[in-house]
Design a protein around this motif. Structure first.
Motif, PDB file in Angstrom:
ATOM      1  N   VAL A 166       0.754  -1.149   0.047  1.00 51.45           N
ATOM      2  CA  VAL A 166       0.070  -0.078   0.123  1.00 51.45           C
ATOM      3  C   VAL A 166       0.925   1.152   0.072  1.00 51.45           C
ATOM      4  O   VAL A 166       0.669   2.122  -0.845  1.00 51.45           O
ATOM      5  CB  VAL A 166      -0.999   0.023   1.219  1.00 51.45           C
ATOM      6  N   ALA A 167       1.990   1.190   0.897  1.00 54.07           N
ATOM      7  CA  ALA A 167       2.720   2.652   0.833  1.00 54.07           C
ATOM      8  C   ALA A 167       3.506   2.727  -0.423  1.00 54.07           C
ATOM      9  O   ALA A 167       3.688   3.849  -0.705  1.00 54.07           O
ATOM     10  CB  ALA A 167       3.756   2.173   1.692  1.00 54.07           C
ATOM     11  N   TYR A 221      -8.993 -11.016   4.326  1.00 50.66           N
ATOM     12  CA  TYR A 221      -9.528  -9.758   3.815  1.00 50.66           C
ATOM     13  C   TYR A 221      -9.051  -9.640   2.264  1.00 50.66           C
ATOM     14  O   TYR A 221      -7.817  -9.754   2.164  1.00 50.66           O
ATOM     15  CB  TYR A 221      -9.225  -8.511   4.999  1.00 50.66           C
ATOM     16  N   ALA A 222      -9.874  -8.734   1.711  1.00 41.93           N
ATOM     17  CA  ALA A 222      -9.357  -8.322   0.281  1.00 41.93           C
ATOM     18  C   ALA A 222      -8.325  -7.474   0.510  1.00 41.93           C
ATOM     19  O   ALA A 222      -8.241  -6.748   1.543  1.00 41.93           O
ATOM     20  CB  ALA A 222     -10.471  -7.627  -0.330  1.00 41.93           C
ATOM     21  N   ASN A 223      -7.436  -7.558  -0.572  1.00 42.38           N
ATOM     22  CA  ASN A 223      -6.159  -6.877  -0.400  1.00 42.38           C
ATOM     23  C   ASN A 223      -6.772  -5.277  -0.726  1.00 42.38           C
ATOM     24  O   ASN A 223      -7.374  -5.083  -1.603  1.00 42.38           O
ATOM     25  CB  ASN A 223      -5.120  -7.175  -1.502  1.00 42.38           C
ATOM     26  N   PRO A 224      -6.143  -4.294   0.290  1.00 41.45           N
ATOM     27  CA  PRO A 224      -6.928  -2.741  -0.026  1.00 41.45           C
ATOM     28  C   PRO A 224      -6.303  -2.496  -1.461  1.00 41.45           C
ATOM     29  O   PRO A 224      -7.161  -1.378  -1.981  1.00 41.45           O
ATOM     30  CB  PRO A 224      -5.968  -2.158   1.173  1.00 41.45           C
ATOM     31  N   ILE A 225      -5.431  -2.531  -1.828  1.00 47.18           N
ATOM     32  CA  ILE A 225      -5.030  -2.199  -3.472  1.00 47.18           C
ATOM     33  C   ILE A 225      -5.898  -2.767  -4.417  1.00 47.18           C
ATOM     34  O   ILE A 225      -6.550  -2.121  -5.469  1.00 47.18           O
ATOM     35  CB  ILE A 225      -3.505  -2.472  -3.792  1.00 47.18           C
ATOM     36  N   ASP A 226      -6.462  -4.022  -4.259  1.00 50.90           N
ATOM     37  CA  ASP A 226      -7.444  -4.644  -5.467  1.00 50.90           C
ATOM     38  C   ASP A 226      -8.755  -3.786  -5.013  1.00 50.90           C
ATOM     39  O   ASP A 226      -9.383  -3.498  -5.937  1.00 50.90           O
ATOM     40  CB  ASP A 226      -7.734  -6.202  -4.888  1.00 50.90           C
ATOM     41  N   LEU A 227      -9.029  -3.699  -3.859  1.00 53.40           N
ATOM     42  CA  LEU A 227     -10.260  -2.685  -3.546  1.00 53.40           C
ATOM     43  C   LEU A 227     -10.349  -1.415  -3.970  1.00 53.40           C
ATOM     44  O   LEU A 227     -11.191  -1.039  -4.831  1.00 53.40           O
ATOM     45  CB  LEU A 227     -10.399  -2.641  -1.910  1.00 53.40           C
ATOM     46  N   ALA A 228      -9.004  -0.889  -4.017  1.00 56.55           N
ATOM     47  CA  ALA A 228      -9.001   0.724  -4.574  1.00 56.55           C
ATOM     48  C   ALA A 228      -9.102   0.592  -5.964  1.00 56.55           C
ATOM     49  O   ALA A 228      -9.641   1.641  -6.789  1.00 56.55           O
ATOM     50  CB  ALA A 228      -7.555   1.050  -3.967  1.00 56.55           C
TER      51      ALA A 228
END
Length: 80
Positions: free
Chosen positions: A23-24, A64-71
């Motif tokens: 994410v960073a 949990y879904a990867n936050p990048i995939d969600l973004a």
């Protein structure tokens, strides 16, 4: 207020997926320009930043879904 866990659960430990940026180090503008067509990259960057800045409580034992995939999903769908 009651929070429900996600519908998918697993007893297996979370595993880092190689090849997926952290994410960073994720740059929404660069990702959009390199990988998406027909999407407003400014809008995409704004939506991605909103998704990535959300702090969500986690429940042990759930995947949990990867936050990048969600973004990417949210930005792609909302900025076409």
């Amino acid at each position: 207020m009651q929070f429900l866990p996600p519908l998918t659960a697993s007893d297996e430990p979370l595993v880092f997926m190689p090849g997926r940026p952290e994410v960073a180090s994720f740059d929404p503008i660069q990702y959009c320009q390199s990988n998406l067509s027909g999407v407003s990259c400014e809008c995409f960057a704004q939506k991605a930043a909103q998704v990535l800045s959300e702090a969500n409580a986690r429940v042990t034992g759930f995947d949990y879904a990867n936050p990048i995939d969600l973004a990417v999903l949210q930005g792609s769908q909302n900025c076409s």
